[in-house]
Design a protein around this motif. Structure first.
Motif, short mmCIF file in Angstrom:
data_model
loop_
_atom_site.label_atom_id
_atom_site.label_comp_id
_atom_site.label_asym_id
_atom_site.label_seq_id
_atom_site.Cartn_x
_atom_site.Cartn_y
_atom_site.Cartn_z
N ILE A 161 -36.60 1.14 -22.63
CA ILE A 161 -35.52 0.19 -22.95
C ILE A 161 -35.87 -0.62 -24.20
CG2 ILE A 161 -34.36 -1.93 -22.21
CD1 ILE A 161 -34.30 -0.79 -19.41
N ILE A 162 -37.05 -1.20 -24.23
CA ILE A 162 -37.41 -2.09 -25.33
C ILE A 162 -37.60 -1.32 -26.64
CG2 ILE A 162 -39.20 -3.64 -26.20
CD1 ILE A 162 -39.56 -4.54 -23.23
N LEU A 163 -38.42 -0.27 -26.63
CA LEU A 163 -38.67 0.45 -27.88
C LEU A 163 -37.45 1.25 -28.33
CD1 LEU A 163 -42.37 1.57 -27.52
CD2 LEU A 163 -41.43 -0.41 -28.65
N GLY A 164 -36.72 1.85 -27.39
CA GLY A 164 -35.49 2.54 -27.75
C GLY A 164 -34.48 1.57 -28.35
N GLY A 165 -34.38 0.39 -27.75
CA GLY A 165 -33.49 -0.64 -28.29
C GLY A 165 -33.91 -1.11 -29.66
N LEU A 166 -35.22 -1.25 -29.88
CA LEU A 166 -35.70 -1.67 -31.20
C LEU A 166 -35.43 -0.61 -32.27
CD1 LEU A 166 -39.03 -3.47 -30.25
CD2 LEU A 166 -36.94 -4.52 -31.12
N VAL A 167 -35.59 0.66 -31.92
CA VAL A 167 -35.26 1.73 -32.87
C VAL A 167 -33.76 1.69 -33.18
CG1 VAL A 167 -35.09 4.24 -33.16
CG2 VAL A 167 -37.18 3.23 -32.25
N LEU A 168 -32.94 1.51 -32.16
CA LEU A 168 -31.49 1.42 -32.36
C LEU A 168 -31.14 0.23 -33.25
CD1 LEU A 168 -28.54 2.18 -31.66
CD2 LEU A 168 -28.78 0.75 -29.62
N ILE A 169 -31.68 -0.93 -32.97
CA ILE A 169 -31.40 -2.14 -33.76
C ILE A 169 -31.88 -1.98 -35.20
CG2 ILE A 169 -32.02 -4.58 -34.04
CD1 ILE A 169 -32.01 -4.71 -30.92
N GLY A 170 -33.09 -1.45 -35.38
CA GLY A 170 -33.62 -1.25 -36.73
C GLY A 170 -32.77 -0.29 -37.55
N SER A 171 -32.31 0.79 -36.93
CA SER A 171 -31.48 1.75 -37.64
C SER A 171 -30.12 1.16 -38.02
CB SER A 171 -31.27 3.00 -36.79
OG SER A 171 -32.50 3.63 -36.54
#
Length: 123
Positions: free
Chosen positions: A35-45
């Motif tokens: 959840i956290i790392l997937g969300g961070l990749v999504l937000i960064g992109s």
């Protein structure tokens, strides 16, 4: 460059959702990591899609997150679940490679800068 950002965003969203879909051993550490790392990749992109300034550090972070996500089946010991291991490892590796590719792209700044000599404004 935007197609790569969209691809990274989709992979980040998938990891955030995979906490429910691909958590065969019902591991709390994997759940929160996805959840956290997937969300961070999504937000960064998504951030890089709307931002006009090229920041390679965002892509290096995404690459680091992808590396960790790709190794998470081995860290959280769910390698006996072959399909979950394969999907997580392949997409983690894809995020890792995509992040490095984005960060190392030579013309990234020139492609996104409106005053670049090759920039054309639609009439």
């Amino acid at each position: 460059m935007t197609w790569r950002n969209w691809t990274m965003a989709v992979m980040g969203a998938w990891f955030a959702l995979s906490a429910w879909v691909l958590n065969p051993m019902h591991s709390s550490p994997y759940f929160w990591t996805a959840i956290i790392l997937g969300g961070l990749v999504l937000i960064g992109s998504l951030w890089e899609l709307v931002d006009n300034v090229f920041r390679p550090s965002v892509y290096y972070l995404e690459a680091l997150f992808g590396l960790y996500l790709g190794l998470s089946p081995f860290v959280y010991s769910f390698t006996r679940h072959g399909w979950a291991t394969a999907i997580t490892t392949i997409l983690g590796a894809a995020i890792f490679v995509g992040g490095l590719w984005q960060a190392r792209t030579k013309n990234s700044q020139a492609e996104r800068t409106p005053d670049h000599p090759n920039h054309r404004v639609a009439s």
